[in-house]
Write a protein that holds these residues in place. Sequence first.
Motif, PDB file in Angstrom:
ATOM      1  N   TYR A 186       1.997 -12.952  36.129  1.00 35.90           N
ATOM      2  CA  TYR A 186       0.838 -13.797  36.408  1.00 35.90           C
ATOM      3  C   TYR A 186       1.240 -15.269  36.321  1.00 35.90           C
ATOM      4  CZ  TYR A 186      -2.112  -9.686  35.950  1.00 35.90           C
ATOM      5  OH  TYR A 186      -2.694  -8.448  36.126  1.00 35.90           O
ATOM      6  N   TRP A 187       0.534 -16.092  37.113  1.00 41.71           N
ATOM      7  CA  TRP A 187       0.794 -17.519  37.164  1.00 41.71           C
ATOM      8  C   TRP A 187      -0.500 -18.284  36.927  1.00 41.71           C
ATOM      9  CZ3 TRP A 187       5.662 -19.551  37.754  1.00 41.71           C
ATOM     10  CH2 TRP A 187       6.666 -18.674  38.172  1.00 41.71           C
ATOM     11  N   GLY A 188      -0.365 -19.436  36.277  1.00 37.76           N
ATOM     12  CA  GLY A 188      -1.479 -20.352  36.176  1.00 37.76           C
ATOM     13  C   GLY A 188      -1.600 -21.185  37.434  1.00 37.76           C
ATOM     14  N   ALA A 248       3.500 -15.486  32.847  1.00 37.35           N
ATOM     15  CA  ALA A 248       3.526 -14.469  31.791  1.00 37.35           C
ATOM     16  C   ALA A 248       3.632 -13.084  32.403  1.00 37.35           C
ATOM     17  CB  ALA A 248       2.289 -14.568  30.920  1.00 37.35           C
ATOM     18  N   GLN A 249       4.365 -12.224  31.735  1.00 39.36           N
ATOM     19  CA  GLN A 249       4.462 -10.811  32.112  1.00 39.36           C
ATOM     20  C   GLN A 249       3.466 -10.056  31.246  1.00 39.36           C
ATOM     21  OE1 GLN A 249       8.565 -10.073  31.228  1.00 39.36           O
ATOM     22  NE2 GLN A 249       9.308 -11.186  33.013  1.00 39.36           N
ATOM     23  N   ILE A 250       2.379  -9.594  31.892  1.00 38.78           N
ATOM     24  CA  ILE A 250       1.240  -9.067  31.151  1.00 38.78           C
ATOM     25  C   ILE A 250       0.951  -7.622  31.518  1.00 38.78           C
ATOM     26  CG2 ILE A 250      -1.246  -9.300  30.763  1.00 38.78           C
ATOM     27  CD1 ILE A 250      -0.900 -12.322  31.153  1.00 38.78           C
ATOM     28  N   GLN A 288      -9.568  -8.437  35.007  1.00 41.92           N
ATOM     29  CA  GLN A 288      -8.964  -9.591  35.670  1.00 41.92           C
ATOM     30  C   GLN A 288      -8.261 -10.458  34.632  1.00 41.92           C
ATOM     31  OE1 GLN A 288      -9.004  -9.910  38.863  1.00 41.92           O
ATOM     32  NE2 GLN A 288      -8.587 -12.045  39.364  1.00 41.92           N
ATOM     33  N   VAL A 289      -6.977 -10.683  34.851  1.00 42.51           N
ATOM     34  CA  VAL A 289      -6.196 -11.521  33.949  1.00 42.51           C
ATOM     35  C   VAL A 289      -6.067 -12.915  34.529  1.00 42.51           C
ATOM     36  CG1 VAL A 289      -3.939 -11.862  32.896  1.00 42.51           C
ATOM     37  CG2 VAL A 289      -4.909  -9.557  33.022  1.00 42.51           C
ATOM     38  N   GLN A 290      -6.231 -13.910  33.690  1.00 45.29           N
ATOM     39  CA  GLN A 290      -6.090 -15.301  34.118  1.00 45.29           C
ATOM     40  C   GLN A 290      -5.215 -16.075  33.155  1.00 45.29           C
ATOM     41  OE1 GLN A 290     -10.197 -16.783  34.494  1.00 45.29           O
ATOM     42  NE2 GLN A 290      -9.758 -17.144  36.650  1.00 45.29           N
ATOM     43  N   LEU A 291      -4.464 -17.019  33.709  1.00 47.47           N
ATOM     44  CA  LEU A 291      -3.718 -17.987  32.920  1.00 47.47           C
ATOM     45  C   LEU A 291      -4.278 -19.362  33.236  1.00 47.47           C
ATOM     46  CD1 LEU A 291       0.014 -16.860  33.366  1.00 47.47           C
ATOM     47  CD2 LEU A 291      -1.554 -16.303  31.513  1.00 47.47           C
ATOM     48  N   VAL A 292      -4.636 -20.100  32.204  1.00 52.43           N
ATOM     49  CA  VAL A 292      -5.204 -21.432  32.392  1.00 52.43           C
ATOM     50  C   VAL A 292      -4.388 -22.428  31.583  1.00 52.43           C
ATOM     51  CG1 VAL A 292      -7.224 -22.899  32.116  1.00 52.43           C
ATOM     52  CG2 VAL A 292      -7.496 -20.498  32.778  1.00 52.43           C
ATOM     53  N   GLU A 293      -3.858 -23.439  32.291  1.00 54.79           N
ATOM     54  CA  GLU A 293      -3.049 -24.471  31.645  1.00 54.79           C
ATOM     55  C   GLU A 293      -3.896 -25.699  31.352  1.00 54.79           C
ATOM     56  OE1 GLU A 293       0.013 -23.081  34.992  1.00 54.79           O
ATOM     57  OE2 GLU A 293      -2.074 -23.749  35.011  1.00 54.79           O
ATOM     58  N   ALA A 315      -3.844 -17.056  28.107  1.00 54.91           N
ATOM     59  CA  ALA A 315      -4.042 -15.849  28.909  1.00 54.91           C
ATOM     60  C   ALA A 315      -5.325 -15.162  28.453  1.00 54.91           C
ATOM     61  CB  ALA A 315      -2.859 -14.904  28.756  1.00 54.91           C
ATOM     62  N   SER A 316      -6.154 -14.761  29.419  1.00 54.57           N
ATOM     63  CA  SER A 316      -7.409 -14.105  29.076  1.00 54.57           C
ATOM     64  C   SER A 316      -7.665 -12.945  30.019  1.00 54.57           C
ATOM     65  CB  SER A 316      -8.562 -15.102  29.142  1.00 54.57           C
ATOM     66  OG  SER A 316      -8.723 -15.596  30.452  1.00 54.57           O
ATOM     67  N   GLY A 317      -8.569 -12.071  29.615  1.00 64.35           N
ATOM     68  CA  GLY A 317      -8.894 -10.910  30.430  1.00 64.35           C
ATOM     69  C   GLY A 317      -8.536  -9.627  29.707  1.00 64.35           C
TER      70      GLY A 317
END
Length: 119
Positions: A108-110, A97-99, A1-6, A24-26
Amino acid sequence: QVQLVESGGGLVQTGGSLRLSCTASGSIFGIRAMGWYRQAPGKQRELVADISSGGSTNYADSVKGRFTISRDNVKNMVFLQMNSLEPEDTAVYYCNAQILGLLGMKDYWGQGTQVTVSS
């Protein structure tokens, strides 16, 4: 699971500065472009700035000379330094981000962070 946190949004007076961060994490195998978008009430989401994996940058005309985008490829982070803020910059700011992850290459979006500039 990929996450973006602002983080880093808030309330600032005209002429002030804010610095947004996004992590970006995951399960991440690589990141292409990273960027910041914003959406003001009643308006469409618009690109503010983006940066390629090699460091090439692109800015909306309305923020050129005032905002600076940068990234840390080791920490999977992107930043937006915002100076000389104007009331027209008030919006929810979203990290994008394009991950490349377990599901292949995806956008992906935060969750968004509010920036409010008072006059």
